[in-house]
Design an enzyme around this catalytic site. Structure first.
Site, PDB file in Angstrom:
ATOM      1  N   HIS A 146       0.838  -1.207   0.046  1.00 40.67           N
ATOM      2  CA  HIS A 146       0.040   0.054   0.035  1.00 40.67           C
ATOM      3  C   HIS A 146       0.727   1.402   0.040  1.00 40.67           C
ATOM      4  CE1 HIS A 146      -3.456  -2.387   0.105  1.00 40.67           C
ATOM      5  NE2 HIS A 146      -3.624  -2.399   1.605  1.00 40.67           N
ATOM      6  N   HIS A 220      -9.872   2.231   0.471  1.00 42.74           N
ATOM      7  CA  HIS A 220      -9.649   1.280   1.356  1.00 42.74           C
ATOM      8  C   HIS A 220     -10.824   1.252   2.439  1.00 42.74           C
ATOM      9  CE1 HIS A 220      -7.927  -2.037   3.446  1.00 42.74           C
ATOM     10  NE2 HIS A 220      -6.953  -1.940   2.710  1.00 42.74           N
ATOM     11  N   GLU A 350     -11.471  -3.189  -3.026  1.00 44.68           N
ATOM     12  CA  GLU A 350     -10.299  -2.349  -3.445  1.00 44.68           C
ATOM     13  C   GLU A 350     -10.097  -2.649  -4.946  1.00 44.68           C
ATOM     14  OE1 GLU A 350      -6.947  -3.055  -0.786  1.00 44.68           O
ATOM     15  OE2 GLU A 350      -8.614  -4.069   0.240  1.00 44.68           O
TER      16      GLU A 350
END
Ligand code: GLA
Length: 384
Positions: A146, A220, A350
């Site tokens: 991420h 997210h 996502e």
């Protein structure tokens, strides 16, 4: 004809004036209630949320024509609340998050955030591009996750309010510098959130670069259509329009294999409750589904919470979606209104390119080159 005594006439006039006055008071208060209601609808309200990195952080409250509310902060471009009605018309907050900025800064498992420069994992934090090896920040075991240690979820974005026919929104901009977290190139990113009057949270992603770089930006939010912090999400019924998923190893890095979901607990091609087969999936769901949308903007997910009747659809043109069932939540995050977020208390959807694409030649490319425009749109739509 008898004359009306003056005193009586005066009393009648005074009484009429009094009635007139009372009436106009009632009307006025009705009107001001109406204006209040109208004010509650279609509006953007900005308040201070604190400071980070010497920059001001704000909390924006967006309200659409049906009273749906999205609260968004320019720290991490985080959606802190999403308040939508159930079938009885009761409004509830359906995303996990915190009440204040300090808690987001201290420890957040990406609650509601924009994730980048690369959403999900890059194996060992390494990739080769144009014969040069790049080393990224490693923040998840041996791997990069991420965007690294300080990804797009932990920076302050510039925000501009939007109010148009479609709804109300926020245009958020961030310049990710050449070398940030190990990535090449200055990347100018724009993320636009719109809360439409059609009950959609629409997210448009755009980026340009001055050097070739991998880019894979996503959102997210942890959803719980029963209401954040009430219960787990195992009774939600989920449909994902995907015939395959990317198989991962123990570190959740793709092996390059795309496997059929048919006749496995991974199959959500027709609605199934999240909990019905989760015990057979090691660690819970945390997989990238290979969507059947052929790169076209289409409905890829439908999820319903039977008790409240809340129904969410997801639309995107991205080739993949990470379905994560909140496996790492363990009750240690005390969320909004003091609620504990236990395991499986929220799920993420996502939209993305596949994890570790920079090291997987068979996956669709995630490399953005100078002169090209990165861009796509995802819509989370709420129906009853
Ligand atoms: C993604 C990943 C998960 C986990 C969460 C954040 O969904 O795939 O493995 O890292 O983010 O906790």
């Amino acid at each position: 004809m008898k004359k009306i005594p003056k005193i009586l006439l005066r009393k009648v006039i005074l009484f009429t004036l009094f009635i007139f006055f009372i009436n106009s008071c009632i009307n006025n208060s009705e009107n001001s209630d109406k204006t209040k209601m109208e004010k509650n609808k279609i509006s953007i309200n900005k308040e201070n949320f604190g400071k980070y990195d010497g920059k001001n952080v704000y909390l924006y409250t967006l309200t659409n024509s049906n009273g749906l509310i999205a609260k968004i902060t320019n720290y991490g471009a985080i959606v802190t609340s999403l308040i939508v009605p159930d079938k009885q018309g009761n409004f509830d907050d359906i995303v996990l998050g915190y009440d204040n900025l300090e808690d987001y800064i201290k420890d957040s498992p990406y609650f509601g955030a924009i994730v980048g420069r690369y959403g999900n994992r890059i194996a060992k934090g390494k990739f080769i591009l144009d014969d040069k090896e790049y080393t990224l920040a490693v923040n998840n075991g041996n791997n990069h996750l991420h965007g690294g240690i300080k990804g797009f979820d932990k920076v302050v974005w510039d925000a501009e309010e939007i109010d148009n026919k479609e709804g109300v929104g926020l245009k958020l901009k961030y310049i990710s510098k050449d070398g940030e977290e190990g990535y090449p190139g200055n990347l100018e990113v724009t993320v636009t959130y719109t809360l439409t009057n059609n009950n959609e949270l629409k997210i448009s992603y755009e980026a340009v670069t001055d050097k070739p770089t991998p880019v894979n930006i996503t959102h997210h939010s942890y959803f719980n259509l029963a209401g954040a912090g009430k219960e787990d999400i195992l009774n939600h019924e989920l449909m994902i329009d995907a015939d395959k998923y990317t198989v991962v190893d123990k570190e959740l890095i793709p092996t390059a294999e795309l496997r059929d979901v048919k006749d496995t607990p991974m199959d959500f091609t027709s609605p199934e409750s999240i909990g019905s087969r989760i015990a057979a999936v090691e660690g819970g769901y945390d997989h990238n589904y290979v969507l059947n949308n052929n790169g076209k903007f289409a409905k890829v997910v439908e999820v319903i919470e039977p008790q409240s009747g809340r129904l969410m659809e997801v639309y995107t043109s991205e080739p993949g979606i990470q379905f994560y069932s909140g496996n790492f939540l363990d009750g240690s995050n005390i969320g909004k209104n003091g609620k504990k977020y236990n395991k499986y208390y929220g799920f993420c959807l996502e939209t993305q390119h596949f994890p570790d694409s920079p090291n997987q030649p068979s996956f669709p490319s995630t490399i953005l080159k100078p002169g090209e425009k990165y861009g796509y749109t995802t819509v989370y739509k709420f129906l009853l």
